[in-house]
Enzyme design. Structure first.
Site, short mmCIF file in Angstrom:
data_model
loop_
_atom_site.label_atom_id
_atom_site.label_comp_id
_atom_site.label_asym_id
_atom_site.label_seq_id
_atom_site.Cartn_x
_atom_site.Cartn_y
_atom_site.Cartn_z
N GLU A 42 0.97 -1.28 -0.29
CA GLU A 42 0.23 -0.11 0.16
C GLU A 42 0.53 0.93 -0.37
O GLU A 42 1.77 1.93 0.80
CB GLU A 42 -1.06 0.26 1.36
N ARG A 46 0.25 9.93 1.33
CA ARG A 46 1.22 11.57 2.14
C ARG A 46 1.93 12.11 1.69
O ARG A 46 2.11 13.45 1.68
CB ARG A 46 1.72 10.15 2.85
N LYS A 130 -10.49 -1.60 6.84
CA LYS A 130 -8.72 -1.13 7.55
C LYS A 130 -9.73 -0.78 8.22
O LYS A 130 -10.39 0.21 8.64
CB LYS A 130 -8.95 -0.49 6.30
#
Ligand code: 3PG
Length: 209
Positions: A42, A46, A130
């Protein structure tokens, strides 16, 4: 499978969560993970380098399943899909983000941290969520508790998980995989510690041998 079911893509017990500062490191990083036996990653949106990193890994390391993480708004879903990501991950799922995930042409794993959020997302058609931030939100004990009333929901816990506690999570029947930055931290990537990343990837694979 429904489009929002990422299960067929979750090919390893650990999903390394990556924050990458320099897209030039992406392919080497991806090959280091594969060398250790991990086949999924993943890459979080960011950093400004994230989308280029996703594009590079998808193009050059076709054996790796690539998720785009830290999607915060509908536009991020579009950017991740356009970059070629194979699945989508969010840390939490505000009302405006869920429809964008449902309508995306690739599966999504939306974030949640409470029983009500889990139920809402499952009702919207997301079977794998998640659970974030896992350790801070109740950890493995929380997941064990919700397995009885919510047997149809499966989770990928992330947040505060590492080589020391990952096995506790992976032993739970409602956990499909765990996520975490410990396999390939931003510092390890920046330092070029790709052999260390491969070693930690191999140890992560062995958690569910
Ligand atoms: C995530 O977005 O999944 C987390 O930042 C990963 O959490 P960790 O750094 O505690 O593993």
């Amino acid at each position: 499978m429904s489009l929002s079911d990422p299960t067929p893509l979750i090919v390893s017990p650990v999903i390394p969560v990556i924050t990458i500062e320099n897209a030039r490191d992406a392919v080497r990083l991806a090959r280091a993970l594969l060398a250790g036996g991990l086949r999924i990653v993943e890459i979080t949106l960011r950093t400004p380098a994230a989308l280029d990193a996703i594009r590079a890994v998808v193009a050059e390391v076709p054996d790796l399943i690539v998720g785009a993480g830290t999607l915060l708004k509908p536009h991020d879903v579009t950017r991740a899909v356009d970059a070629g990501a194979h699945f989508l991950v969010t840390p939490g799922t505000p009302a405006g983000l869920a429809p964008a995930l449902s309508e995306a042409p690739i599966p999504a794993m939306p974030g949640c941290a409470t029983v009500s959020e889990s139920m809402t997302l499952a009702a919207l058609g997301f079977p794998v969520l998640k659970f974030f931030p896992a350790e801070q939100s109740g950890g493995a004990r929380w997941l064990k508790s919700v397995a009885e009333p919510l047997p149809h929901i499966r989770f990928c816990p992330t947040g505060g998980i590492n080589g020391g506690n990952a096995a506790d999570y992976l032993a739970l029947r409602n956990v499909v995989a765990v996520g975490g930055s410990w396999v390939a931290s931003a510092q390890a990537i920046a330092a070029g510690d790709f052999s260390g990343i491969t070693a930690r990837a191999a140890a992560a694979v062995a958690l569910r041998a």
